[in-house]
Each structure stands twice: as C-alpha cells, then as structure tokens.
Design an enzyme around this catalytic site. Structure first.
Site, PDB file in Angstrom:
ATOM      1  CG  HIS A   1      -2.119   0.873   1.017  1.00  0.00           C
ATOM      2  ND1 HIS A   1      -2.074   2.240   1.154  1.00  0.00           N
ATOM      3  CD2 HIS A   1      -3.377   0.565   0.632  1.00  0.00           C
ATOM      4  CE1 HIS A   1      -3.268   2.723   0.874  1.00  0.00           C
ATOM      5  NE2 HIS A   1      -4.073   1.733   0.541  1.00  0.00           N
TER       6      HIS A   1
ATOM      7  CG  ASP B   1      -8.483  -4.569  -3.101  1.00  0.00           C
ATOM      8  OD1 ASP B   1      -9.715  -4.526  -2.968  1.00  0.00           O
ATOM      9  OD2 ASP B   1      -7.817  -3.644  -3.586  1.00  0.00           O
TER      10      ASP B   1
HETATM   11  N1  CMC Z   1       3.852  -7.297  -5.126  1.00  0.00           N
HETATM   12  C1  CMC Z   1       5.149  -7.310  -5.421  1.00  0.00           C
HETATM   13  N2  CMC Z   1       5.950  -6.248  -5.263  1.00  0.00           N
HETATM   14  C2  CMC Z   1       5.402  -5.140  -4.763  1.00  0.00           C
HETATM   15  C3  CMC Z   1       4.051  -5.050  -4.434  1.00  0.00           C
HETATM   16  C4  CMC Z   1       3.272  -6.190  -4.628  1.00  0.00           C
HETATM   17  N3  CMC Z   1       1.972  -6.190  -4.325  1.00  0.00           N
HETATM   18  N4  CMC Z   1       3.782  -3.822  -3.946  1.00  0.00           N
HETATM   19  C5  CMC Z   1       4.924  -3.142  -3.990  1.00  0.00           C
HETATM   20  N5  CMC Z   1       5.893  -3.934  -4.491  1.00  0.00           N
HETATM   21  C6  CMC Z   1       7.286  -3.594  -4.704  1.00  0.00           C
HETATM   22  C7  CMC Z   1       7.464  -2.960  -6.073  1.00  0.00           C
HETATM   23  O1  CMC Z   1       7.679  -3.900  -7.080  1.00  0.00           O
HETATM   24  C8  CMC Z   1       8.659  -2.077  -5.833  1.00  0.00           C
HETATM   25  O2  CMC Z   1       9.808  -2.881  -5.828  1.00  0.00           O
HETATM   26  P1  CMC Z   1      11.189  -2.345  -6.468  1.00  0.00           P
HETATM   27  O3  CMC Z   1      11.521  -1.121  -5.640  1.00  0.00           O
HETATM   28  O4  CMC Z   1      12.114  -3.482  -6.313  1.00  0.00           O
HETATM   29  O5  CMC Z   1      10.836  -1.996  -7.887  1.00  0.00           O
HETATM   30  C9  CMC Z   1       8.448  -1.598  -4.393  1.00  0.00           C
HETATM   31  O6  CMC Z   1       7.639  -2.593  -3.766  1.00  0.00           O
HETATM   32  C10 CMC Z   1       7.734  -0.255  -4.338  1.00  0.00           C
HETATM   33  O7  CMC Z   1       6.669  -0.246  -5.307  1.00  0.00           O
HETATM   34  P2  CMC Z   1       5.701   1.006  -5.493  1.00  0.00           P
HETATM   35  O8  CMC Z   1       4.731   0.734  -6.605  1.00  0.00           O
HETATM   36  O9  CMC Z   1       6.514   2.256  -5.571  1.00  0.00           O
HETATM   37  O10 CMC Z   1       4.991   0.960  -4.085  1.00  0.00           O
HETATM   38  P3  CMC Z   1       3.701   1.622  -3.662  1.00  0.00           P
HETATM   39  O11 CMC Z   1       3.738   1.619  -2.203  1.00  0.00           O
HETATM   40  O12 CMC Z   1       3.454   2.884  -4.340  1.00  0.00           O
HETATM   41  O13 CMC Z   1       2.623   0.565  -4.208  1.00  0.00           O
HETATM   42  C11 CMC Z   1       0.585  -0.400  -4.718  1.00  0.00           C
HETATM   43  C12 CMC Z   1       1.322   0.589  -3.820  1.00  0.00           C
HETATM   44  C13 CMC Z   1      -0.808  -0.642  -4.114  1.00  0.00           C
HETATM   45  C14 CMC Z   1       0.455   0.180  -6.121  1.00  0.00           C
HETATM   46  C15 CMC Z   1       1.383  -1.730  -4.766  1.00  0.00           C
HETATM   47  O14 CMC Z   1       1.631  -2.206  -3.478  1.00  0.00           O
HETATM   48  C16 CMC Z   1       0.701  -2.777  -5.625  1.00  0.00           C
HETATM   49  O15 CMC Z   1       0.867  -2.784  -6.839  1.00  0.00           O
HETATM   50  N6  CMC Z   1      -0.048  -3.714  -4.967  1.00  0.00           N
HETATM   51  C17 CMC Z   1      -0.776  -4.726  -5.719  1.00  0.00           C
HETATM   52  C18 CMC Z   1      -2.116  -4.174  -6.191  1.00  0.00           C
HETATM   53  C19 CMC Z   1      -3.079  -4.011  -5.057  1.00  0.00           C
HETATM   54  O16 CMC Z   1      -3.211  -4.874  -4.193  1.00  0.00           O
HETATM   55  N7  CMC Z   1      -3.795  -2.892  -5.072  1.00  0.00           N
HETATM   56  C20 CMC Z   1      -4.800  -2.572  -4.063  1.00  0.00           C
HETATM   57  C21 CMC Z   1      -4.340  -1.427  -3.216  1.00  0.00           C
HETATM   58  S1  CMC Z   1      -5.297  -1.188  -1.733  1.00  0.00           S
HETATM   59  C22 CMC Z   1      -6.866  -0.810  -2.291  1.00  0.00           C
HETATM   60  C23 CMC Z   1      -6.936   0.463  -2.964  1.00  0.00           C
HETATM   61  O17 CMC Z   1      -6.556   1.513  -2.428  1.00  0.00           O
HETATM   62  O18 CMC Z   1      -7.484   0.473  -4.064  1.00  0.00           O
END
Ligand code: CMC
Length: 363
Positions: free
Chosen positions: A248, A299
């Site tokens: 998140h 989710d």
């Molecule tokens: N699986 C694998 N790696 C992940 C994930 C994940 N779910 N989430 C973050 N990472 C890794 C990402 O690959 C990156 O790694 P690296 O630095 O090596 O490239 C690092 O963590 C940071 O990624 P980011 O996209 O900058 O992190 P963020 O905190 O902005 O991501 C997110 C938030 C929700 C987009 C992400 O965690 C994600 O894609 N999760 C899966 C989709 C999901 O479950 N979405 C629902 C979110 S909660 C409900 C809502 O608000 O809608």
C-alpha cells in the site's frame, strides 16, 4: 505529498489507523451499519435515530432503475465488463435525471440516489446474464441485504448480511486514493456529481486500485493448494510481477481493514464449511511477508468472502464501487464547499529549444 485539506478521512499509515470523520474504523465495523456510515461521511456527524431511519427510507425508496436506463443496460453486449456497465449507467443516469446533477451542496440528493441505485444496477446486469426474473423492490431489506439479494436472487442469512455490511463500511472511504482524487479533480472544475463519480469509477477499475480484489481470486485459483504457495509466489516475484492484495502506498504496517476482513473470511468459511480460501490466504500472507516484507491490504480478503456467497469475481470491483460511492460523493460535496480548482504542475523532464524541421527533412 499533500494535495488538499479534508475533514473526512484520516489514515495513520505508520500505526495502521483509519478514521472516518474522527471515528475509528474498528468501532464502525463492530458497531455501525453502512447506512449510518454513509450519513456520517456526508454530514460529518453520526445520525440521531430519526435521521438514520429517514436516510434508510430514502435509500430504499430510490432503488428503482428508470425505464430508459433499463433499456440502455439491456442493449449492452453480453460480453461487456461489469465495471464498464456501471460506469456507463452512472453517466447515463445524469441524462435521465438532470435535476440531480447540480454542482453545489444540494448534490447530496444525487449522492443518495447513486448509493441507492448501484445495487440495482449490479443486480440487473447479473440477472440479465443468468436469465433470472427482474428485481423486486424489497423495501424490507437493509442496503447490504438488498445488494446480496439483487445479485444472488435469494434472501441472504443474517451472518452474510452482516459480513457484507462490514465490507461496505470498510470500503466506504480512504482519503485521497486514486479514484477519490479523480472525483475531486472533476468536481473542482464545478462539473457535476455524476461526472465526478463517472471519473472515479473509471479510475477504480484499474488492477492497481479496486481491480485488485478480483485478481486475488484468480491468484488463489492459480495456486490451488497450500503446498503450491511458495512455488507460485517465487515464480511471480522472479518475473517481477505484483502480488495482488499486498502493499500500500500509505500503510507501512498492516491495513486495519485487512485484519477485520481476515476475521470475516474465517467466520464465513467456517459457516459455509469451506476454509480453503482462508487457509490459502493465511499461507500466502506468511510467504509474501517473509519474501517481500509486504502486508495485506483491503483487497486481499474481501474476494474470499464474496466468493463464498456465490458472487462471481467480476462483480467484486463493482461492489467496491457500490460502497466507495459514499466516500466519493462525500469528497465531492466537500470540494463544492471548499472549492479551489485542482491544477497540479508537472516537473518537466523533456527536451527544450529543438529546431523545427520541415517534414521532408525529417528522418
Ligand atoms: N507485489 C510485489 N511487489 C510489490 C508489491 C506487490 N503487491 N507492492 C509493492 N511492491 C514492490 C514494487 O515492485 C517495488 O519494488 P522495487 O523497488 O524493487 O521496484 C516496491 O515494492 C515499491 O513499489 P511502489 O509501486 O513504488 O509501491 P507503492 O507503495 O506505491 O505501491 C501499490 C502501492 C498498491 C500500487 C502496490 O503495493 C501494488 O501494486 N499492490 C498490488 C495491487 C493491489 O493490491 N492494489 C490494491 C491497493 S489497496 C486498495 C486500494 O486503495 O485500491
């Protein structure tokens, strides 16, 4: 980065706390109802008994779909995705009910209308594709029970209704998430509430936002059994794929909504005599935390509850929308009150001062 000031929702991402209008989500999930939370989000305070009963009555009274909208929904191709149908239905409703589209505080009537009607839209599309009889109004049912009845064509049990009520409460708002921001940007141009909600639905659809719950179920089906969790997670991480339902932008610890839904996943699994999803998810949580230090988000568990009710996976994100509609509209109402055009700037990283070549000289 702070984009605006709001009184509606507070997230403490370090401590894993979530407040709606000052009230802890854990208290609301334990003691409140979706209708009460809708009132809270829209009005900034909990309702008194007559206020709650009036709002519940208005939501029940406004469930029916206008006939021109039904005709339009019936023209949708059978292959249309439910989120596309819901987005189009909200957009169309603005044409059929133009009186509901004012861009001021009176838009609260539109907020109630859209909240009331979304379960009927979902019910209509599900019944149409299963060839079930049309929806009956069912003013005897609460909002959560009506949503389940509309989709499943049966009266839900008390436990199922409470689980859905809690899921709706937990999804109702989440500060400036992508879809709420999209709604506020649209409203900040003084565009109407229905346009703002249409923007929000299009934004929620993406798998990195509301679309993740459906993908979690796909992941569980791909894994199949607990002994395959390690193998599938490692393979996905090796391919740099994202694991849906984890991570998140704001929470650095566990999302408090995930903890509540985990418990409901267990309760519903036990009631149905089917803990398969729950057990897979627990194993998945352990492995993903060990490998990536990622925590579950809202989710991860919601789909395991809905699937055990018999709800198809492509309705999970529309159900998210049927709840978040209250948060989106609360934010739109706040935007109209504190109006300031949202117009961020970008840090430019492109080229400058390029010479303009006539087309014949370009290669
Ligand atoms: N699986 C694998 N790696 C992940 C994930 C994940 N779910 N989430 C973050 N990472 C890794 C990402 O690959 C990156 O790694 P690296 O630095 O090596 O490239 C690092 O963590 C940071 O990624 P980011 O996209 O900058 O992190 P963020 O905190 O902005 O991501 C997110 C938030 C929700 C987009 C992400 O965690 C994600 O894609 N999760 C899966 C989709 C999901 O479950 N979405 C629902 C979110 S909660 C409900 C809502 O608000 O809608």
């Amino acid at each position: 980065m702070v984009a605006l000031e709001s009184r509606i929702c507070f997230i403490d991402g370090k401590r894993g706390r979530l407040l709606y209008q000052g009230y802890d989500i854990r208290d609301l999930a334990e003691r409140s109802t979706f209708e009460e939370v809708a009132y809270l989000l829209w009005n900034g305070r909990l309702p008194k008994a007559p206020e709650l009963s009036e709002l519940s009555g208005r939501l029940k009274d406004r469930r029916a779909l206008p006939p021109p909208l039904v005709e339009e929904l019936d023209r949708a191709p059978p292959t249309a995705g439910p989120m596309d149908v819901v987005r189009t239905a909200v957009s169309s409703l603005a044409m059929f009910e133009p009186g509901e589209t004012r861009a001021d505080a009176s838009a609260i009537a539109g907020a109630e209308r859209l909240t009331a009607v979304l379960p009927s839209i979902l019910g209509h599309l599900q019944r149409r594709r299963l060839g079930l009889p049309p929806l009956r109004p069912r003013p005897d049912l609460s909002h959560a029970a009506y949503l389940l009845y509309a989709i499943l064509d049966r009266d839900p049990s008390e436990l199922e209704t409470r689980a859905m009520d809690v899921a709706l409460i937990l999804h109702a708002d989440h500060e400036l998430n992508a879809s709420t921001f999209a709604a506020r940007v649209t409203a900040s141009t003084l565009s109407d509430l229905y346009s703002a909600v249409t923007s929000a639905i299009g934004t929620l659809k993406g798998p990195l936002h509301g679309g993740a719950n459906e993908r979690v179920l796909e992941l569980l089906d791909e894994i199949g059994s607990p002994d395959r969790v390690e193998e599938v997670v490692h393979a996905k991480l090796a391919r740099k794929e994202r694991l849906m339902g984890f991570g998140h932008r704001v929470y650095k610890v566990e999302d408090p909504r995930a903890a509540i839904l985990r418990e409901w996943s267990r309760r519903i699994g036990e009631a149905k005599g089917n803990l398969r999803y729950y057990e897979l998810l627990r194993r998945l949580e352990d492995v993903v935390h060990r490998e990536k230090r990622l925590y579950p988000n809202v989710d991860l568990y919601s789909g395991s509850v809905y699937a055990l009710f018999g709800i198809p996976a492509d309705l999970f994100t529309p159900i998210f929308a049927a709840s978040r509609i209250t948060g989106w509209t609360a934010h739109v109402l706040e935007e109209y009150q504190d109006l300031r055009l949202i117009r961020p700037t970008a840090r430019y990283i492109g080229a400058v001062d390029l010479p303009y070549l006539p087309i014949a000289q370009r290669n």
